[in-house]
Each structure stands twice: as C-alpha cells, then as structure tokens.
Design a protein around this motif. Structure first.
Motif, PDB file in Angstrom:
ATOM      1  N   ARG A 157       0.819  -1.220   0.000  1.00  0.00           N
ATOM      2  CA  ARG A 157       0.000   0.000   0.000  1.00  0.00           C
ATOM      3  C   ARG A 157       0.853   1.269   0.000  1.00  0.00           C
ATOM      4  O   ARG A 157       0.549   2.227  -0.703  1.00  0.00           O
TER       5      ARG A 157
ATOM      6  N   THR B 185      -6.016   5.667   8.425  1.00  0.00           N
ATOM      7  CA  THR B 185      -6.978   4.674   7.897  1.00  0.00           C
ATOM      8  C   THR B 185      -7.393   3.820   9.086  1.00  0.00           C
ATOM      9  O   THR B 185      -6.934   2.688   9.237  1.00  0.00           O
TER      10      THR B 185
ATOM     11  N   GLY C 179      -6.686  -6.143  -5.888  1.00  0.00           N
ATOM     12  CA  GLY C 179      -6.115  -4.843  -6.235  1.00  0.00           C
ATOM     13  C   GLY C 179      -7.142  -3.978  -6.944  1.00  0.00           C
ATOM     14  O   GLY C 179      -7.275  -2.783  -6.668  1.00  0.00           O
ATOM     15  N   LYS C 180      -7.887  -4.607  -7.847  1.00  0.00           N
ATOM     16  CA  LYS C 180      -8.909  -3.848  -8.588  1.00  0.00           C
ATOM     17  C   LYS C 180     -10.089  -3.495  -7.700  1.00  0.00           C
ATOM     18  O   LYS C 180     -10.568  -2.363  -7.691  1.00  0.00           O
TER      19      LYS C 180
ATOM     20  N   GLY D 220      -7.276   1.717  -3.798  1.00  0.00           N
ATOM     21  CA  GLY D 220      -6.188   2.169  -2.949  1.00  0.00           C
ATOM     22  C   GLY D 220      -6.233   1.646  -1.528  1.00  0.00           C
ATOM     23  O   GLY D 220      -5.362   1.989  -0.741  1.00  0.00           O
TER      24      GLY D 220
ATOM     25  N   SER E  93     -11.147   4.620   5.615  1.00  0.00           N
ATOM     26  CA  SER E  93     -11.407   5.779   6.454  1.00  0.00           C
ATOM     27  C   SER E  93     -12.869   5.819   6.899  1.00  0.00           C
ATOM     28  O   SER E  93     -13.256   6.663   7.681  1.00  0.00           O
TER      29      SER E  93
ATOM     30  N   ARG F 114     -18.400   1.695   4.855  1.00  0.00           N
ATOM     31  CA  ARG F 114     -18.068   1.586   3.434  1.00  0.00           C
ATOM     32  C   ARG F 114     -16.958   0.559   3.222  1.00  0.00           C
ATOM     33  O   ARG F 114     -16.978  -0.250   2.308  1.00  0.00           O
TER      34      ARG F 114
ATOM     35  N   GLY G 279      -5.729  -4.205 -18.892  1.00  0.00           N
ATOM     36  CA  GLY G 279      -6.566  -4.039 -17.704  1.00  0.00           C
ATOM     37  C   GLY G 279      -5.841  -3.443 -16.516  1.00  0.00           C
ATOM     38  O   GLY G 279      -6.285  -3.581 -15.371  1.00  0.00           O
TER      39      GLY G 279
ATOM     40  N   PRO H  49      -3.376  -1.220 -10.365  1.00  0.00           N
ATOM     41  CA  PRO H  49      -4.747  -1.620 -10.685  1.00  0.00           C
ATOM     42  C   PRO H  49      -5.487  -0.420 -11.286  1.00  0.00           C
ATOM     43  O   PRO H  49      -5.196   0.723 -10.939  1.00  0.00           O
ATOM     44  N   PRO H  50      -6.430  -0.678 -12.174  1.00  0.00           N
ATOM     45  CA  PRO H  50      -7.146   0.441 -12.805  1.00  0.00           C
ATOM     46  C   PRO H  50      -8.083   1.129 -11.810  1.00  0.00           C
ATOM     47  O   PRO H  50      -8.535   0.506 -10.851  1.00  0.00           O
TER      48      PRO H  50
ATOM     49  N   LEU I 179     -11.339  10.535   1.757  1.00  0.00           N
ATOM     50  CA  LEU I 179     -11.251   9.747   0.526  1.00  0.00           C
ATOM     51  C   LEU I 179     -10.206   8.636   0.617  1.00  0.00           C
ATOM     52  O   LEU I 179     -10.090   7.799  -0.281  1.00  0.00           O
ATOM     53  N   GLY I 180      -9.437   8.645   1.701  1.00  0.00           N
ATOM     54  CA  GLY I 180      -8.441   7.593   1.877  1.00  0.00           C
ATOM     55  C   GLY I 180      -7.539   7.495   0.672  1.00  0.00           C
ATOM     56  O   GLY I 180      -7.075   8.505   0.142  1.00  0.00           O
ATOM     57  N   GLY I 181      -7.328   6.292   0.204  1.00  0.00           N
ATOM     58  CA  GLY I 181      -6.407   6.083  -0.909  1.00  0.00           C
ATOM     59  C   GLY I 181      -6.928   6.535  -2.247  1.00  0.00           C
ATOM     60  O   GLY I 181      -6.243   6.384  -3.248  1.00  0.00           O
TER      61      GLY I 181
ATOM     62  N   SER J  46     -12.651   2.296  -7.982  1.00  0.00           N
ATOM     63  CA  SER J  46     -12.833   1.071  -8.756  1.00  0.00           C
ATOM     64  C   SER J  46     -14.309   0.674  -8.815  1.00  0.00           C
ATOM     65  O   SER J  46     -14.679  -0.260  -9.497  1.00  0.00           O
ATOM     66  N   ASP J  47     -15.162   1.390  -8.079  1.00  0.00           N
ATOM     67  CA  ASP J  47     -16.593   1.074  -8.050  1.00  0.00           C
ATOM     68  C   ASP J  47     -17.347   2.389  -8.230  1.00  0.00           C
ATOM     69  O   ASP J  47     -17.224   3.309  -7.403  1.00  0.00           O
TER      70      ASP J  47
ATOM     71  N   ARG K 154     -19.962   3.441  -5.283  1.00  0.00           N
ATOM     72  CA  ARG K 154     -19.299   3.670  -3.998  1.00  0.00           C
ATOM     73  C   ARG K 154     -18.432   4.930  -4.050  1.00  0.00           C
ATOM     74  O   ARG K 154     -18.425   5.752  -3.143  1.00  0.00           O
TER      75      ARG K 154
ATOM     76  N   THR L 246     -20.735   8.060  -4.025  1.00  0.00           N
ATOM     77  CA  THR L 246     -21.319   8.332  -2.706  1.00  0.00           C
ATOM     78  C   THR L 246     -20.273   8.907  -1.752  1.00  0.00           C
ATOM     79  O   THR L 246     -20.498   9.908  -1.075  1.00  0.00           O
ATOM     80  N   GLN L 247     -19.124   8.258  -1.724  1.00  0.00           N
ATOM     81  CA  GLN L 247     -18.051   8.693  -0.838  1.00  0.00           C
ATOM     82  C   GLN L 247     -17.639  10.132  -1.159  1.00  0.00           C
ATOM     83  O   GLN L 247     -17.447  10.956  -0.257  1.00  0.00           O
TER      84      GLN L 247
END
Lengths: 460, 460
Positions: A153, A214, A238-239, A243, A285, A289, B123, B212-213, B241-243, B285-286, B289, B292-293
C-alpha cells in the motif's frame, strides 16, 4: 583501535565513550545475541558531535560501525575489536510535526514505534510497520530501506523519506532536509543513504512523510485452490479494493499446516488441506463503506472460484488470531530447528515453480528436509525456512546455493528487505552483474575512499 | 566535434547520423522552438549501439546531449555545435508486459502515452500523467523525474520505476532491470539515473510498475474562503477519501479570475470572487461507492465551512470543462504576455505568506505587474506566472530573484518538477547547500570524469 579514546572523550564527554564490560555486555545484534566485540562505543549527543567524531576517525583512519536498534538480520552491526561503534541512542528527538504539510522531523535514533505514535497523536499515520517496531530505529529503517507488511500500500522506507541529513566518512555534514513531495533541484542525494546499510554515510536526521489515517481495518483469511487462483486473487483484490488494499500475505500450505496441524500452536480458522492461505487486509477511512466493499470483494472471489474458503475477522481479537499464525516466527523456529531462513524476491509468476523446484532439490539431498514458505506476495517477497538437519556452515552454504542460485535466471534477488550485511555478501553476485557491483564500488570509493564506514558490509 | 562522423556511421549506419539541415530543421526543444545547434545527431538502434557510440565518444572526449521528446522546460536539451546529440527515437519498443507481477518493460524512447495505452489494454494502468504525454518519452520522464497531476496519489516517476538499464559515460552498460517491489541487494543504483537529467548516464530501458485500474473518476471544483480552509480541506479530503484522492489542484483567485472574468475564455462554474478554487478528483474502482463517498466528503466540507461553493461534474464533458480552466496555459500566456513562469515547491503552510509577499514585492517594483498562481497544493508545488512588462534577461533575472530567494529561508526548492537544466543552474545554490552541491560534483566526477554527458546542465 587507531583513534585515541581521549580524542573521543574530548568530543562527547567521558561518560559517552564506553569500553570494556560496558561494550561486551551489549549484544552484537538481535539474532546472534553474541557480545559486542568493538574496541569502544561512542554515543554522540547530536550531529555536530558526530561530525567531529567522524572527522577525527577520518584523520586517524579509524573504521567505524553504526548501531541503531540492532534488529538487523544479516550481521550488518557486527564489529571487530579494531572498530569503533557509533551508537545513535542519544539522538532520539522528534523535532517537529507539520500537520498541514504532513511531515515529521526526527533524529535517527528514535524508535519506529515512537514515530508511529507521534503521528497518531496528531491524527495522521506513519505507515511503515514491522515486528521490530519497538526496538528498531528510524536511522536503521532508512539505512536498510526497511519493508514490512504495508509495502503493497505505502511502499518501503525509501518512499516515506522526504529529506535527510547524513554525516559523511570525513565528517562533512550533508543536510538535505527537504519537506516537499516534489523537489527536482539537482540530484536526489538522500537516495545514496537509503538502503546502503551505513556504508556511504551515517544518517542523523530525517523528514518523514505522514499519511492520512486509515482507522478501519478489515481482515480476512482465505484459502486458494491453486497458484493461478492466488495470483488471480491478488489482481482482483487490487482492482476491487483500489487504494485500500493494505496487506496480501500468503502462507504456503507447508507453513500453515506446520503451525496449526503439526505443532498445534493455533486452532486452524480454515481446514489445513488447501495449497495456499492468504491474509488480506483493507485499510479504510469509513467503517461501513470499508466493510461493505471488503465483503463484496470476498464474495465475488468466492463466486469466481479464486478462493474456496474464507474467514472474516469480526473483532480485533479474531484479527490478531489470524495474524498470529502468519507472525509465529517462534513456532517456525521450534518446529524446524535447526532452521535456516531466507528473504528473497522474484517475479510473482515464477514463485510456485521456484518453490517446487527448491523443495525437490532439498529432499533429494536430504530426504527429511522440510521447506516452509510464507511472504508478502504482492511485493514479490518470499520468506523461506529450511530444515536440513543442521545449521552449521557447510550445510548452510549448500542450502544457500539451492535457494539463491536459481534466482539468477529468474531476475530475482538474494535480499528482498533484509539487506546484504556480511551474511549475504558472498551471494551478491548471484543477482547483481559485475557492472553493477563495479558501480557500487565506484560510489563507495567516491564517498568513503578509506573504507571506514561499516567496513566489509555489502561490498568486500 | 571531436569524434569523426565515420566512426559514428560505422556503428549505427550512415542513415542514422544526421548532419546539416537534418539537424537544424529540428527544434532544440518545445519551449524555444529554436533550431538544434548540435554538430550531429546520432540515432542508435539499441543499447549495444549506444554503448559503442559512448565508448567512442569517451575515447575521443566527445561531449554529448541526450534527446528524448524535447518537452522539457529548463533548456536541458540545448546542444552546442561541438556537441553530439544522441536521440533515442529508434528505441521505442514495449518489450514485455507481466500482468501477474504488474510490470511493463520498455525502451527509453517510447512515448508516455503509448505506455499508458499498453497498460490499459491489459486491464492495468500506468499512472504518471502530464500534458506532454503524447510527445514526452519514458527515458525523459525518468531522467527528469517527471511529476504531473497524479503525484498526490501515485508519486513522481521515481516511484514508478522498478528497474532500469543505463549506458555510462565510458560506454559501460549497467543493467538493473529489477522487476520486484522489493530488492535490497546492495545499493539501489537506478536512483542515480532518475532525476539527474542525463548527467550521470543515459537511460536505455526500464521496468515500470503498473497499478490496478481506477476507471471511475469523480471531479469537483470548489471554492475556499481562506488559506486555512484550503489546507483544512486538503487534510479532510485526504482522510475522507483515503487512498482514492487522485488530484488536489488549486488556483489562486488571480488565476481563476484572469481566465474566466478578465479574458472570458471560460464560463465560470463558480462565481469568481473567492480567494481559492480547487479541482478535487477521486479515483475509484466502483462507480457507485466512489460517487457516494465523494459526495459525502464534499457535503461534510460544505457543512464545516471549509468550502463555500462547489460544482460536481455530472459528465466527462463537464469534467473536461473544469480541467480546461486549470490547464489553459495558452490563455495564461496570452493574458500575461510577456510572461515569466516558474515551478517551485515549498512547505504548504508557508504558501500564502510567500505568494502575498511576492505579489507585494512585484507591484512595488512594477506597479502594473501581475502575479498568477496555481499548482499541485498537496505536493507542495506551485506554478507561478509573472507579468512584469518584459521577458528580457535583466527583468527575468530580477523576477527570478524575487521568486527564488525567499525559498531559501522556507526550505523550498527552485524546481519542484521541471528540473534545473541550464535555466535554473544559477539558482541551484539558493536551495542547495555547498555541501550538497559538492556531493553532486563528487558523483558527477566519479561517474563522468571527463564531463561528457549533458555538459553544464545542473552543475557548472
């Protein structure tokens, strides 16, 4: 020793030049536990004193060995009777925390854990983490480019260092206490001192990068049906976690089985018949979620067959229980005694072929030999333990050859995170070309022409 | 030139040694657009040819300048008539992509954008990104330690490089094509060649880390009522937002106002009377989510008064519209012509005091002077544009002094991401101590004793 003790006493004061029993009552390092052999130990109070000590050592051609927390694993802190040990134990101040910029300025002798705590107190985190956190020092972490369980990370120690100050072999102080994420004003000199194990200079202070906290961890242990599933899982996690993927720690069946089934040191959270076990952690965080995202990612991995069983920690006690298996080095040592341990890295895709071939070679040579493998898969880093009936040097050398030589063809490394020290020096050329070693010698000669700093470590 | 052209032709073939019009019809670099002055341009096909070229240059003491995509901003690619340009334009292959390990192996002449696309095709993503992506090369990105708009999330180019190969001044090839996240087997030699602007060696190949994408972007522009609110917002977004915080790009009012109100080049998405405007981006990645975040984080910032207005992009067209203001360098140049531009870094907490003092000094000296500020706040990096009625050298030097000298006391840097080249060399000592510059000279002397590589760049 070349340098007169009175010269050292004049610089740091008599109480801070240790000799005789005060030296031999100290351990050489954590691993051997042998008494320190150095001619004396000097404990400078600050960079200025250390600079004066090194200037005097340079004048009298006195070789030195730097001591931090003595938690290294490759005999990097060993000293001979003609060597002077420089201990940074009095230089432990946390000098400044900049909450806006997210930086922490610290002296090199401060233990890692104190830095972690200080960051937490201002609502931030210092993400480097490893088992020796209570003893190891920031200077040692920098000199060895420490890794640990959060590399996937946050990267290794190199990535946490924004700036540093070092004392050179001749006593000159090079201060590059940069506090910004970006600084392209000339060569990035700090890189010289990170990971060079004290052979190019002595790190005295550093500016570290802090990260947003975190606070919410999600931890699971899962079982994978095959190596392909394992690498597929790494990619999918990972995907899916973006993060927030904070750890991806793999135990080969031989590791998990030994500690749960064979030794009975841990109740197995998952049946011990699967080929691979993984501790996956997500750092978030937002509690809810993070939990939802993590659960969905695991469910999707179950559905696609990448994992065949999973346990999600419901409390910090359960989390600690999962990690306890992975971190039970004591059990490993007892179960495999006399054990030989290794820290290698190689391209992830090659890992199973590599460990299978190693096991075959070991059991061909010693029918009762046992191999145990765990590691930081996402980092390409495996910790390998071998029981071959003896830990004496001839057996050790033979096993080392089996472990290290195949890495050459794979582009692997004989040291992922522990460094070279004295222990791995004979094997450096397995994974570094003669042109690379020549360039290392060029740097060593340019920065420490009399070879006074950590003599014989890394390079001969 | 010291080296006979026939020597070069024998190595690379006659069509790949350019002279006369073939040289002068090429631009020196993107910024000046002036014709290339070099004695000749040589285009090796591979590392082996380049090694032979450098060996011959070393023998005949022929100075060289390396050319990548020529998108630098500090005259790092300038060449004199007695210098030979080495262009890597024929070394553009993407050699290998390892999906399991997440690595991409590439020749140095490949454009950044091709690497980004190749990663996307499997990917994954290569996260370094900057405006010059279509022209700049991976070798140039490495040599200059390129930054860009994703540094807050993924770090600079240095962090994307796992391994590299370089040709030294005497033609020796040092290949350190490491593919693992962890490798502590001796000195990390690649660090020497990253960010040293081609003065210590010529990067020929590299192993890059893929990520990762993060296909789902959320983008907002917000207005902050004060500098304290701005830094509070950075901190809060980092936590919330963390990472996934992917960009935090700030425009001072003078920047936003100029491009929207004064020049009318963009309809202002938010009224132009606020002191600071920020483009915040979250990479997830979502889709749901992430959305919303992001929305919740913005709402919370509105409630706590850290922001007073916000526009959330509802489409990629809207997103592009917000970024267009931030990236409208053409508008900036037109609006401020003749403009002087700077790229500095300094501790975030000091930024407002610094820009206020700079503006006061500028308008005291030139009552009509204008200052425009924007930048990567989270990276400590400001891009400063000054209009002082002239861009001639005497004015330039005077403005440079105003911009650079105050950085010394603040621990700032005269170059955050553009490098030193020729342009900033006179100011290097503003932010680097004599001990640091001496150590840079020591490295230069050790690796390039005849000073053949990018002569006079960074160091005199």
């Amino acid at each position: 020793m070349q340098i007169p003790l009175k010269t050292l006493r004049a610089i740091v004061g008599a109480p801070h030049v240790l000799t005789g029993d005060d030296v031999s009552s100290r351990r050489e390092d954590w691993m051997t536990g042998a008494p320190c052999q150095a001619g004396a130990i000097v404990r400078p109070a600050d960079t200025e004193q250390l600079s004066a000590v090194m200037h005097a050592c340079h004048e009298s051609r006195q070789p030195i060995v730097t001591h931090g927390g003595l938690t290294g694993l490759v005999h990097g802190a060993e000293a001979c009777p003609d060597e002077l040990v420089i201990s940074l134990e009095r230089m432990t101040a946390i000098e400044e925390i900049d909450r806006v910029g997210g930086t922490l300025t610290v002296q090199a002798g401060a233990p890692l854990q104190r830095v972690q705590e200080a960051a937490r107190e201002v609502g931030l985190q210092f993400p480097l983490d490893l088992g020796a956190r209570g003893s190891c020092t920031i200077g040692g972490n920098i000199a060895t480019n420490a890794g640990g369980v959060r590399v996937i990370r946050y990267g290794m120690m190199r990535q946490q260092v924004l700036g540093l100050e070092a004392v050179m072999a001749d006593g000159r102080v090079v201060s590059s206490m940069n506090r910004m994420l970006k600084n392209n004003a000339g060569f990035d000199l700090k890189q010289l001192f990170i990971g060079s194990e004290g052979t190019l200079g002595i790190v005295t202070r550093a500016v570290l990068r802090l990260q947003p906290p975190t606070p919410f961890e999600q931890t699971a242990m899962v079982a994978c049906p095959s190596f392909d599933a394992l690498t597929g899982l790494l990619s999918q996690m990972g995907k899916a976690l973006g993060g927030s993927l904070g750890a991806f720690e793999v135990m080969w069946q031989n590791h998990y089985h030994l500690l749960t089934e064979t030794l009975g040191r841990h109740a197995p959270p998952i049946a011990p018949e699967h080929p691979f076990y993984v501790i996956i952690e997500s750092l978030g965080s937002d509690a809810e979620r993070n939990a939802t995202q993590f659960r969905e990612a695991l469910e999707s991995a179950l559905e696609s067959g990448l994992i065949v069983d999973a346990v999600l920690a419901q409390s910090s006690t359960q989390r600690d229980g999962l990690w306890a298996i992975r971190e039970d080095i004591e059990g490993l040592v007892k179960g495999l005694a006399p054990v030989l341990t290794f820290d290698v890295s190689l391209p992830i895709a090659e890992m199973q072929r590599y460990t299978d071939a190693l096991e075959a070679q070991l059991t061909k040579r010693w029918p009762d030999a046992r191999l145990v493998v765990f590691g930081h898969l996402g980092d390409g880093n495996l910790h390998i333990s071998v029981s071959a009936g003896s830990a004496e040097l001839p057996v050790r050398r033979e096993v080392e050859a089996m472990v290290y030589q195949p890495l050459a063809a794979l582009g692997g490394s004989v040291s992922a995170e522990h460094g070279i020290g004295l222990e791995k020096r004979p094997w450096l050329s397995t994974c570094r070309s003669s042109a690379e070693i020549e360039l290392m010698q060029t740097l060593k000669h340019a920065l420490d022409p009399h070879r006074l700093l950590n003599r014989g470590k890394i390079l001969s």
